[in-house]
Design a protein around this motif. Structure first.
Motif, PDB file in Angstrom:
ATOM      1  N   HIS A   1      -4.403   0.812   8.226  1.00 52.29           N
ATOM      2  CA  HIS A   1      -4.768   0.190   6.975  1.00 52.29           C
ATOM      3  C   HIS A   1      -6.102  -0.441   6.987  1.00 52.29           C
ATOM      4  O   HIS A   1      -6.651  -0.940   6.065  1.00 52.29           O
TER       5      HIS A   1
ATOM      6  N   CYS B   1       1.029  -1.220   0.003  1.00 51.14           N
ATOM      7  CA  CYS B   1      -0.078  -0.157   0.070  1.00 51.14           C
ATOM      8  C   CYS B   1       0.816   1.156  -0.160  1.00 51.14           C
ATOM      9  O   CYS B   1       1.924   1.570   1.111  1.00 51.14           O
TER      10      CYS B   1
ATOM     11  N   CYS C   1       0.515   3.046   3.242  1.00 55.29           N
ATOM     12  CA  CYS C   1       1.283   2.522   4.491  1.00 55.29           C
ATOM     13  C   CYS C   1       2.738   2.776   4.321  1.00 55.29           C
ATOM     14  O   CYS C   1       3.310   3.161   5.258  1.00 55.29           O
TER      15      CYS C   1
ATOM     16  N   HIS D   1      -7.081   2.538   0.607  1.00 59.47           N
ATOM     17  CA  HIS D   1      -6.874   2.881   2.241  1.00 59.47           C
ATOM     18  C   HIS D   1      -7.413   4.237   2.269  1.00 59.47           C
ATOM     19  O   HIS D   1      -6.837   5.257   1.679  1.00 59.47           O
TER      20      HIS D   1
HETATM   21 ZN    ZN Z   1      -2.479   1.219   3.360  1.00 54.18          ZN
END
Ligand code: ZN
Ligand code: AMP
Length: 122
Positions: free
Chosen positions: A53, A11, A14, A106
């Protein structure tokens, strides 16, 4: 959606939160970070990103997430003020799902301002 380590590793948000990807961070606290969008759609375009997340979109939110969602919205207002667009006006957008054009799964809010924003949006 449940938290998945592989998902988090892949991600982009993230990675930014973990410090593995650079970002232009304008605000951070224990629940959210705010960064400048790297493909801005307005002179001011900031993303309010939840630190965890666990919520890929609004569709994953439960009643237990109401406080986090409220905090993210409050942060949008605070960041708009910080960026100098509170008085002139701004828009907070949460693209949710494919037809809304969500590209990063996300949870995040867009804060857009610094120009006239057409309505209805495209
Ligand atoms: Zn994420
Ligand atoms: P959405 O399409 O609503 O999921 O919004 C995702 C947003 O993230 C888009 O406006 C992208 O331009 C932005 N974005 C993607 N990668 C980055 C990045 N590395 N740094 C800043 N913004 C990003």
């Amino acid at each position: 959606m449940t938290t998945d380590t592989t998902q988090e590793q892949e991600c982009v948000f993230c990675s930014i939160i973990a410090g593995d990807l650079p970002s232009d961070t304008v605000y951070r606290d224990d629940q959210v970070i705010a960064i400048k969008d790297n493909n801005p759609q307005a002179p001011i375009h900031v993303l309010i990103i939840t630190r965890e997340h666990n919520l890929e979109s609004l569709n994953d939110a439960s009643r237990l997430d109401a406080s986090l969602l409220g905090h993210a919205l409050y942060t949008a207002a605070k960041v708009a003020n910080q960026m100098g667009i509170a008085e002139s006006g701004y828009r907070v957008v949460v693209n949710t799902g494919e037809k809304a054009g969500q590209s990063v799964p996300h949870l995040h809010l867009h804060v857009l301002g610094g120009r006239n924003l057409a309505w209805p949006p495209g």
